[in-house]
Design a protein around this motif. Sequence first.
Motif, PDB file in Angstrom:
ATOM      1  N   GLU A   1       0.850  -1.184   0.000  1.00  5.73           N
ATOM      2  CA  GLU A   1       0.000   0.000   0.000  1.00  5.73           C
ATOM      3  C   GLU A   1       0.888   1.237   0.000  1.00  5.73           C
ATOM      4  OE1 GLU A   1      -3.878   1.573   2.337  1.00  5.73           O
ATOM      5  OE2 GLU A   1      -2.195   0.973   3.591  1.00  5.73           O
TER       6      GLU A   1
ATOM      7  N   ARG B   1       0.770   5.508   0.173  1.00  8.42           N
ATOM      8  CA  ARG B   1      -0.004   6.711   0.503  1.00  8.42           C
ATOM      9  C   ARG B   1       0.908   7.914   0.320  1.00  8.42           C
ATOM     10  NH1 ARG B   1      -3.248   5.394   6.088  1.00  8.42           N
ATOM     11  NH2 ARG B   1      -4.233   3.477   5.368  1.00  8.42           N
TER      12      ARG B   1
ATOM     13  N   SER C   1      -3.365  10.478  -2.206  1.00  9.75           N
ATOM     14  CA  SER C   1      -3.531   9.241  -2.963  1.00  9.75           C
ATOM     15  C   SER C   1      -3.283   8.060  -2.036  1.00  9.75           C
ATOM     16  CB  SER C   1      -2.543   9.175  -4.127  1.00  9.75           C
ATOM     17  OG  SER C   1      -2.814  10.193  -5.049  1.00  9.75           O
ATOM     18  N   ARG C   2      -4.127   7.058  -2.156  1.00 10.32           N
ATOM     19  CA  ARG C   2      -3.974   5.799  -1.419  1.00 10.32           C
ATOM     20  C   ARG C   2      -4.140   4.675  -2.426  1.00 10.32           C
ATOM     21  NH1 ARG C   2      -6.562   5.906   4.495  1.00 10.32           N
ATOM     22  NH2 ARG C   2      -5.801   7.946   5.127  1.00 10.32           N
ATOM     23  N   LEU C   3      -3.104   3.927  -2.623  1.00  9.73           N
ATOM     24  CA  LEU C   3      -3.121   2.866  -3.612  1.00  9.73           C
ATOM     25  C   LEU C   3      -2.702   1.542  -2.986  1.00  9.73           C
ATOM     26  CD1 LEU C   3      -1.301   4.812  -6.445  1.00  9.73           C
ATOM     27  CD2 LEU C   3      -3.767   4.493  -6.177  1.00  9.73           C
ATOM     28  N   THR C   4      -3.431   0.499  -3.305  1.00 11.10           N
ATOM     29  CA  THR C   4      -3.083  -0.853  -2.900  1.00 11.10           C
ATOM     30  C   THR C   4      -2.668  -1.596  -4.156  1.00 11.10           C
ATOM     31  OG1 THR C   4      -4.689  -0.791  -1.110  1.00 11.10           O
ATOM     32  CG2 THR C   4      -3.940  -2.962  -1.807  1.00 11.10           C
TER      33      THR C   4
ATOM     34  N   THR D   1      -5.485  -0.656  -6.968  1.00 15.90           N
ATOM     35  CA  THR D   1      -6.784  -0.086  -6.636  1.00 15.90           C
ATOM     36  C   THR D   1      -6.595   0.995  -5.595  1.00 15.90           C
ATOM     37  OG1 THR D   1      -7.178  -1.733  -4.904  1.00 15.90           O
ATOM     38  CG2 THR D   1      -8.057  -2.228  -7.090  1.00 15.90           C
ATOM     39  N   GLY D   2      -7.545   1.892  -5.508  1.00 16.90           N
ATOM     40  CA  GLY D   2      -7.482   2.941  -4.495  1.00 16.90           C
ATOM     41  C   GLY D   2      -8.074   4.236  -4.996  1.00 16.90           C
ATOM     42  N   THR D   3      -7.535   5.332  -4.467  1.00 11.97           N
ATOM     43  CA  THR D   3      -8.003   6.656  -4.870  1.00 11.97           C
ATOM     44  C   THR D   3      -6.820   7.574  -5.138  1.00 11.97           C
ATOM     45  OG1 THR D   3      -8.128   7.426  -2.583  1.00 11.97           O
ATOM     46  CG2 THR D   3     -10.144   6.495  -3.523  1.00 11.97           C
ATOM     47  N   ASN D   4      -7.033   8.496  -6.061  1.00  7.51           N
ATOM     48  CA  ASN D   4      -6.052   9.535  -6.357  1.00  7.51           C
ATOM     49  C   ASN D   4      -6.810  10.852  -6.353  1.00  7.51           C
ATOM     50  OD1 ASN D   4      -3.738  10.914  -7.173  1.00  7.51           O
ATOM     51  ND2 ASN D   4      -4.266  10.658  -9.314  1.00  7.51           N
TER      52      ASN D   4
END
Length: 87
Positions: free
Chosen positions: A35, A37, A45-48, A65-68
């Motif tokens: 992960e 961040r 942004s938080r990405l896995t 997956t995640g958010t930007n």
Amino acid sequence: MAITLATAEWRRLDVPGSDRCALFAETAGWRLSGEARFGAGSTESRLTYDVRCSIDWRTRIASVTGTNAGNPIARRIEQTGGHSSVN
């Protein structure tokens, strides 16, 4: 059954951000999962991520997956029969 071989964690020093991951040995090969961040507030942004490789380290599947900046992200790349597909 997955066996954890190594873990790592990085932290940015200049701006908020970190990345944590683990490397696993699995029956069919290897897996790197983690992960990341970075950023703050409206730009966070938080990405896995998950990368699966064959026993000879050829990438089979990779996903993020995640958010930007509040926008959802979902990407998957799969390698089969010498061809790659992206969602």
